[in-house]
Design a protein around this motif. Structure first.
Motif, PDB file in Angstrom:
ATOM      1  N   PHE B  94      14.835  45.638  37.315  1.00 52.41           N
ATOM      2  CA  PHE B  94      15.560  46.902  37.124  1.00 52.41           C
ATOM      3  C   PHE B  94      14.782  48.005  37.825  1.00 52.41           C
ATOM      4  CE2 PHE B  94      16.597  44.613  33.050  1.00 52.41           C
ATOM      5  CZ  PHE B  94      17.762  44.088  33.568  1.00 52.41           C
ATOM      6  N   THR B  95      15.406  48.616  38.832  1.00 53.95           N
ATOM      7  CA  THR B  95      14.649  49.521  39.687  1.00 53.95           C
ATOM      8  C   THR B  95      14.280  50.826  38.996  1.00 53.95           C
ATOM      9  OG1 THR B  95      16.818  50.030  40.584  1.00 53.95           O
ATOM     10  CG2 THR B  95      15.354  48.714  41.952  1.00 53.95           C
ATOM     11  N   ASP B  96      14.972  51.160  37.906  1.00 53.82           N
ATOM     12  CA  ASP B  96      14.657  52.449  37.275  1.00 53.82           C
ATOM     13  C   ASP B  96      13.686  52.308  36.101  1.00 53.82           C
ATOM     14  OD1 ASP B  96      16.560  51.060  35.927  1.00 53.82           O
ATOM     15  OD2 ASP B  96      17.637  52.824  35.208  1.00 53.82           O
ATOM     16  N   LEU B  97      13.170  51.088  35.899  1.00 54.42           N
ATOM     17  CA  LEU B  97      12.212  50.901  34.808  1.00 54.42           C
ATOM     18  C   LEU B  97      10.872  50.437  35.386  1.00 54.42           C
ATOM     19  CD1 LEU B  97      14.398  48.952  32.215  1.00 54.42           C
ATOM     20  CD2 LEU B  97      13.997  51.395  32.348  1.00 54.42           C
ATOM     21  N   THR B  98       9.789  50.730  34.667  1.00 52.63           N
ATOM     22  CA  THR B  98       8.479  50.275  35.123  1.00 52.63           C
ATOM     23  C   THR B  98       8.380  48.758  34.945  1.00 52.63           C
ATOM     24  OG1 THR B  98       7.517  50.502  32.945  1.00 52.63           O
ATOM     25  CG2 THR B  98       7.394  52.431  34.364  1.00 52.63           C
ATOM     26  N   LYS B 125       2.035  38.151  28.885  1.00 53.12           N
ATOM     27  CA  LYS B 125       2.790  37.483  29.947  1.00 53.12           C
ATOM     28  C   LYS B 125       2.383  38.015  31.321  1.00 53.12           C
ATOM     29  CE  LYS B 125       5.528  34.920  27.446  1.00 53.12           C
ATOM     30  NZ  LYS B 125       5.067  33.563  27.169  1.00 53.12           N
ATOM     31  N   LEU B 126       2.177  39.336  31.403  1.00 49.55           N
ATOM     32  CA  LEU B 126       1.786  39.908  32.694  1.00 49.55           C
ATOM     33  C   LEU B 126       0.427  39.361  33.114  1.00 49.55           C
ATOM     34  CD1 LEU B 126       2.973  43.639  32.576  1.00 49.55           C
ATOM     35  CD2 LEU B 126       3.770  41.816  34.075  1.00 49.55           C
ATOM     36  N   LYS B 127      -0.482  39.192  32.140  1.00 39.14           N
ATOM     37  CA  LYS B 127      -1.786  38.630  32.441  1.00 39.14           C
ATOM     38  C   LYS B 127      -1.628  37.210  32.979  1.00 39.14           C
ATOM     39  CE  LYS B 127      -4.547  40.995  29.485  1.00 39.14           C
ATOM     40  NZ  LYS B 127      -4.879  41.149  28.076  1.00 39.14           N
ATOM     41  N   SER B 128      -0.721  36.451  32.358  1.00 37.95           N
ATOM     42  CA  SER B 128      -0.587  35.051  32.766  1.00 37.95           C
ATOM     43  C   SER B 128      -0.026  34.923  34.179  1.00 37.95           C
ATOM     44  CB  SER B 128       0.274  34.284  31.770  1.00 37.95           C
ATOM     45  OG  SER B 128       1.610  34.685  31.906  1.00 37.95           O
ATOM     46  N   VAL B 129       0.681  35.955  34.674  1.00 36.06           N
ATOM     47  CA  VAL B 129       1.088  35.903  36.077  1.00 36.06           C
ATOM     48  C   VAL B 129       0.127  36.713  36.944  1.00 36.06           C
ATOM     49  CG1 VAL B 129       3.511  35.508  35.577  1.00 36.06           C
ATOM     50  CG2 VAL B 129       2.702  37.845  35.877  1.00 36.06           C
ATOM     51  N   GLY B 130      -0.958  37.199  36.346  1.00 37.49           N
ATOM     52  CA  GLY B 130      -1.998  37.878  37.094  1.00 37.49           C
ATOM     53  C   GLY B 130      -1.660  39.288  37.534  1.00 37.49           C
ATOM     54  N   LEU B 131      -0.774  39.968  36.796  1.00 35.26           N
ATOM     55  CA  LEU B 131      -0.351  41.302  37.231  1.00 35.26           C
ATOM     56  C   LEU B 131      -0.503  42.344  36.121  1.00 35.26           C
ATOM     57  CD1 LEU B 131       2.853  40.393  39.227  1.00 35.26           C
ATOM     58  CD2 LEU B 131       0.692  41.198  40.144  1.00 35.26           C
ATOM     59  N   ALA B 132      -1.506  42.150  35.247  1.00 34.48           N
ATOM     60  CA  ALA B 132      -1.643  43.053  34.110  1.00 34.48           C
ATOM     61  C   ALA B 132      -1.845  44.498  34.544  1.00 34.48           C
ATOM     62  CB  ALA B 132      -2.808  42.610  33.239  1.00 34.48           C
ATOM     63  N   ASP B 133      -2.494  44.696  35.696  1.00 36.91           N
ATOM     64  CA  ASP B 133      -2.784  46.074  36.101  1.00 36.91           C
ATOM     65  C   ASP B 133      -1.609  46.748  36.822  1.00 36.91           C
ATOM     66  OD1 ASP B 133      -3.112  44.222  38.011  1.00 36.91           O
ATOM     67  OD2 ASP B 133      -4.888  45.107  38.952  1.00 36.91           O
ATOM     68  N   THR B 134      -0.466  46.059  36.960  1.00 39.06           N
ATOM     69  CA  THR B 134       0.684  46.719  37.588  1.00 39.06           C
ATOM     70  C   THR B 134       1.664  47.248  36.542  1.00 39.06           C
ATOM     71  OG1 THR B 134       1.975  44.696  37.661  1.00 39.06           O
ATOM     72  CG2 THR B 134       0.582  45.153  39.568  1.00 39.06           C
ATOM     73  N   LYS B 136       2.212  49.782  34.846  1.00 39.20           N
ATOM     74  CA  LYS B 136       2.798  51.122  34.899  1.00 39.20           C
ATOM     75  C   LYS B 136       3.511  51.417  36.214  1.00 39.20           C
ATOM     76  CE  LYS B 136       0.237  53.584  31.389  1.00 39.20           C
ATOM     77  NZ  LYS B 136      -0.760  52.568  30.950  1.00 39.20           N
ATOM     78  N   LEU B 137       3.454  50.464  37.157  1.00 36.42           N
ATOM     79  CA  LEU B 137       4.069  50.715  38.468  1.00 36.42           C
ATOM     80  C   LEU B 137       5.592  50.575  38.392  1.00 36.42           C
ATOM     81  CD1 LEU B 137       1.663  48.798  40.864  1.00 36.42           C
ATOM     82  CD2 LEU B 137       1.652  51.224  40.271  1.00 36.42           C
ATOM     83  N   SER B 141       7.259  49.582  44.342  1.00 35.21           N
ATOM     84  CA  SER B 141       5.920  49.580  44.944  1.00 35.21           C
ATOM     85  C   SER B 141       5.278  48.195  44.900  1.00 35.21           C
ATOM     86  CB  SER B 141       5.029  50.613  44.242  1.00 35.21           C
ATOM     87  OG  SER B 141       5.069  50.410  42.852  1.00 35.21           O
ATOM     88  N   LEU B 142       6.023  47.167  44.498  1.00 33.02           N
ATOM     89  CA  LEU B 142       5.478  45.811  44.471  1.00 33.02           C
ATOM     90  C   LEU B 142       5.878  45.072  45.741  1.00 33.02           C
ATOM     91  CD1 LEU B 142       6.443  44.698  40.852  1.00 33.02           C
ATOM     92  CD2 LEU B 142       4.283  45.670  41.607  1.00 33.02           C
ATOM     93  N   SER B 143       5.033  44.095  46.147  1.00 34.01           N
ATOM     94  CA  SER B 143       5.411  43.230  47.258  1.00 34.01           C
ATOM     95  C   SER B 143       6.386  42.179  46.745  1.00 34.01           C
ATOM     96  CB  SER B 143       4.171  42.545  47.822  1.00 34.01           C
ATOM     97  OG  SER B 143       3.732  41.560  46.908  1.00 34.01           O
ATOM     98  N   GLY B 144       7.025  41.465  47.691  1.00 33.41           N
ATOM     99  CA  GLY B 144       8.020  40.470  47.305  1.00 33.41           C
ATOM    100  C   GLY B 144       7.473  39.423  46.344  1.00 33.41           C
ATOM    101  N   GLY B 145       6.251  38.928  46.638  1.00 27.69           N
ATOM    102  CA  GLY B 145       5.658  37.909  45.785  1.00 27.69           C
ATOM    103  C   GLY B 145       5.346  38.441  44.399  1.00 27.69           C
ATOM    104  N   MET B 146       4.828  39.698  44.351  1.00 31.38           N
ATOM    105  CA  MET B 146       4.500  40.287  43.057  1.00 31.38           C
ATOM    106  C   MET B 146       5.763  40.497  42.232  1.00 31.38           C
ATOM    107  SD  MET B 146       1.786  42.954  44.531  1.00 31.38           S
ATOM    108  CE  MET B 146       1.066  43.869  43.198  1.00 31.38           C
ATOM    109  N   ALA B 147       6.822  40.986  42.905  1.00 30.17           N
ATOM    110  CA  ALA B 147       8.075  41.230  42.190  1.00 30.17           C
ATOM    111  C   ALA B 147       8.569  39.934  41.555  1.00 30.17           C
ATOM    112  CB  ALA B 147       9.128  41.791  43.139  1.00 30.17           C
ATOM    113  N   ARG B 148       8.420  38.824  42.301  1.00 30.63           N
ATOM    114  CA  ARG B 148       8.910  37.569  41.757  1.00 30.63           C
ATOM    115  C   ARG B 148       8.057  37.075  40.596  1.00 30.63           C
ATOM    116  NH1 ARG B 148      11.532  34.438  46.681  1.00 30.63           N
ATOM    117  NH2 ARG B 148      11.526  36.527  47.570  1.00 30.63           N
ATOM    118  N   ARG B 149       6.742  37.419  40.642  1.00 32.76           N
ATOM    119  CA  ARG B 149       5.901  37.014  39.510  1.00 32.76           C
ATOM    120  C   ARG B 149       6.264  37.831  38.272  1.00 32.76           C
ATOM    121  NH1 ARG B 149       0.791  37.688  43.039  1.00 32.76           N
ATOM    122  NH2 ARG B 149      -0.501  37.764  41.174  1.00 32.76           N
TER     123      ARG B 149
END
Lengths: 157, 259, 256
Positions: B94-98, B125-134, B136-137, B141-149
């Motif tokens: 959802f593009t309008d949510l963090t 769950k975010l930690k388990s895909v390795g994206l805990a620090d994103t 609030k983004l 602003s995510l790359s394609g791979g990050m968005a899919r994770r």
């Protein structure tokens, strides 16, 4: 919280401004402020000529609105106009021998009904009739009368 | 095969006068990672949509967890879908949510958890895909791979029993591909899921999946473990698995099917 | 054989689409649940489509008030009746121009952005993702935007009217030197609260419903491509403007 504080605040301000605009228009720019309360009583008055008096025209005593014209019908027998006045209950002590006349605000303005309080002890109540009335002064009649009078005066001299 | 979690029997699906699927049957085993492969436009995504109940078959039945998906009312279908996580092609965040709110959406909708519990589960769950620090983004602003994770984290937040992946590798660089592929394996085994992956990427799949179905020309032409299929003698399977131009799957036929 | 869109009867297709839109409206209204979630998302949409349209509405209202009183004074001077200007301006504003112009501006400002937003969500499969999460997109996406439109348009109309009255005051009293007492008393005696004022308010509620239903509907059923979103946006403006004017006539003839 998904909707942040700023959004809630702004939409709140918008809603309040909208409601304020509605209220301001309703009270300042319509007849809402002039409407009389629900607590009213009706009296009638008979006129030989009401001219262009309209329903909802104000009824005034000494220039202050106390009610409005509720209904204008023609008495089919006497051919008089029967005007029903709706008067606010807070003006309940109008003497029963008051007189009603159809007046004009300004030279060409709207017609209204002026009440001239009498001296009787008892007051007008719901369903009463105002007996002393003065019909509308119709400008055309006045002018023709004036012209007629001056011409007859001229011929007398 | 005992107790399949998803059973497709004799599916026929037509779009207009075009037959997309013709008499396709599949049994998908609980706890496995399964790939549905085939040339582009052969109706792989259609199978996913039939499993998730977005489409109804013209003939045949779709059973998920013992429930006949194709005959459920909207409300029952929605109840059923809480047990199915879906990862769409581009993630469809959802593009309008963090990122955090994206992952939290199903929890907020379907559970009465407190704000703290939601926070804990989402961050887990975010930690388990390795994206805990994103957290609030915003998604753009995510790359394609990050968005899919992130989308993967969102798909498994409700602890579903089945996760459907629609082309999870398309358009990713090799490193991101391996990351996703490893994540699919880890989540599948940790949460005891059944994963169904639709793809045409043969190499990645061979390393990842337990079982493959190969579709061509609206029919199921082969099934089996990747090792078996790699050395299959059937010309069409051989052509697809080894990427040969010459073979029974005609380039022109494949191109005439548009997804 | 499912019928191809292009082969459908040209006369029956619009009727079928109206029916489809009606079903959508019923489904949307049927999904109303009195819960915090709906209140919050509706408030958010009121901010996005209502509060953000405010400035343009105020500016337009102000200038419409000025030009109306300019025209009215010009015409009324011929009969020596320029003191009736506030009555003329007030009646045309409250009954017609306020609700209609605001609805048209609203269709252009908010209707298009809602249609484009929902269309884009569809093109990027966000709507599909929601459905797959067992979240009803009609309830979560369409309904708050529709409700926000129904609530916002009457308030925007009131704002438009208020600024138009201010514009008329500025021009007729400030520039033309009319008497403020006559200006206000003509308004107060001539404009009927129940007919002129409330009639306009009812109109704007209906217009709000029409414009936002069309925007939400076209967005929701847009083709999931860039071109599809563009078409949905254009159709929203065109159809909602036409319908506003048609319904204006229908409601006026019913209200009089």
């Amino acid at each position: 919280m998904r909707a942040n504080y700023k959004v809630e605040l702004t939409s709140g301000i918008f809603l309040l401004m909208g409601v304020a605009a509605l209220l301001w228009l309703a009270t300042e720019a319509t007849d809402y402020g002039l409407q009389i309360g629900d607590d009213t009583y009706l009296v009638s008055a008979r006129f030989s000529n009401v001219a262009d008096l309209k329903i909802r025209a104000p009824v005034k005593i000494g220039g202050v609105t106390v009610g409005l014209v509720d209904q204008i019908v023609l008495d089919a027998v006497t051919f008089e106009a029967v005007v029903t006045l709706k008067i606010d209950q807070q003006f309940a002590d109008i003497p029963s021998d008051s007189s009603a006349s159809i007046l004009t605000s300004g030279v060409l303005g709207d017609r209204y009904i002026g009440l001239e309080p009498g001296g009787a002890m008892d007051a007008l109540t719901d369903g009463d009739q105002i007996l002393i009335t003065q019909s509308a002064i119709v400008l055309e009649n006045l002018i023709s009368k004036f012209l007629f009078n001056t011409s007859s005066k001229g011929s007398n001299e | 095969m005992k107790d399949p979690i998803i059973r497709l029997s004799n599916l026929v699906y037509r779009r207009g006068s075009k037959v997309i699927l013709n008499d396709v049957s599949m049994d998908i085993k609980r706890g496995s990672i399964v790939a549905i492969m085939g040339p582009s436009g052969v109706g792989k995504t259609t199978i996913l949509r039939l499993i998730s109940g977005q489409l109804h078959p013209n003939k045949g039945s779709v059973e998920v967890n013992g429930k006949l998906i194709s005959s459920l009312s909207r409300r029952d279908l929605y109840t059923c879908r809480k047990e199915i996580g879906v990862l769409l092609q581009d993630g469809a965040l959802f593009t309008d949510l963090t990122v955090f709110e994206n992952v939290a959406t199903p929890l907020r909708e379907h559970t009465d958890l407190s704000e703290e519990e939601i926070h804990d589960r989402v961050m887990d769950k975010l930690k388990s895909v390795g994206l805990a620090d994103t957290a609030k983004l915003m998604p753009y602003s995510l790359s394609g791979g990050m968005a899919r994770r992130v989308a993967l984290a969102r798909a498994v937040i409700m602890n579903p029993r089945i996760v459907l992946f629609d082309e999870p590798m398309t358009g990713l660089d090799p490193i991101a591909m391996s990351t996703i592929s490893r994540l699919i394996r880890v989540t599948n085994d940790e949460l005891g899921l059944t994963s169904v992956i639709v793809t045409h990427n043969v190499d990645q799949m061979n390393k990842l999946v337990d079982y493959c179905f190969i579709l061509a020309g609206a029919k199921l032409i082969a099934e089996g473990s990747p090792q078996v299929l790699m050395h299959c003698d059937e010309p069409a399977v051989d052509q697809f698995m080894n990427g040969r131009v010459e073979g029974p799957i005609s380039f022109n036929v494949a191109a005439s099917y548009q997804t | 054989m499912p019928k191809d869109r292009s082969k459908r009867n040209a006369f029956l297709a619009p009727i079928a689409e109206t029916g489809h839109c009606g079903v959508f409206l019923i489904r949307m209204l049927g999904s109303i649940r009195l819960e915090r979630e709906l209140l919050i998302s509706t408030l958010q949409q009121i901010y996005l489509i209502g509060a953000r349209s405010l400035v343009i509405i105020m500016i337009c209202g102000f200038f419409v008030g000025m030009v109306l009183s300019l025209q009215a004074i010009n015409a009324l001077q011929l009969f020596g009746a320029s003191d009736q200007v506030s009555l003329l301006v007030g009646k045309t504003l409250f009954r017609e121009l306020g609700p209609v112009l605001t609805a048209l501006l609203f269709a252009g400002r908010a209707g298009t952005s809602v249609a484009a937003e929902i269309g884009l969500m569809k093109a990027t499969s966000q709507i599909e993702a929601m459905e797959l999460m067992a979240i009803d997109p009609v309830q979560r996406i369409a309904l708050p935007r529709f409700l926000a439109g129904v609530v916002s348009l009457p308030l925007l109309t009131a704002m438009f009217n208020a600024f138009a009255v201010i514009g008329a005051v500025v021009f007729s009293i400030g520039v033309m030197g009319l008497d403020p007492g006559i200006f206000w008393s003509k308004l107060q005696s001539g404009i009927l609260f129940s007919k002129d004022f409330m009639g306009g308010v009812w109109k704007s509620v209906v217009f709000g419903g029409i414009v936002s239903l069309i925007a939400v509907y076209f967005g929701y059923y847009a083709k999931p491509t860039g071109e599809g979103v563009g078409t949905a946006t254009t159709r929203t403006v065109v159809l909602s403007s036409v319908l506003v004017l048609i319904f204006d006539f229908i409601m006026t003839s019913l209200l009089i």
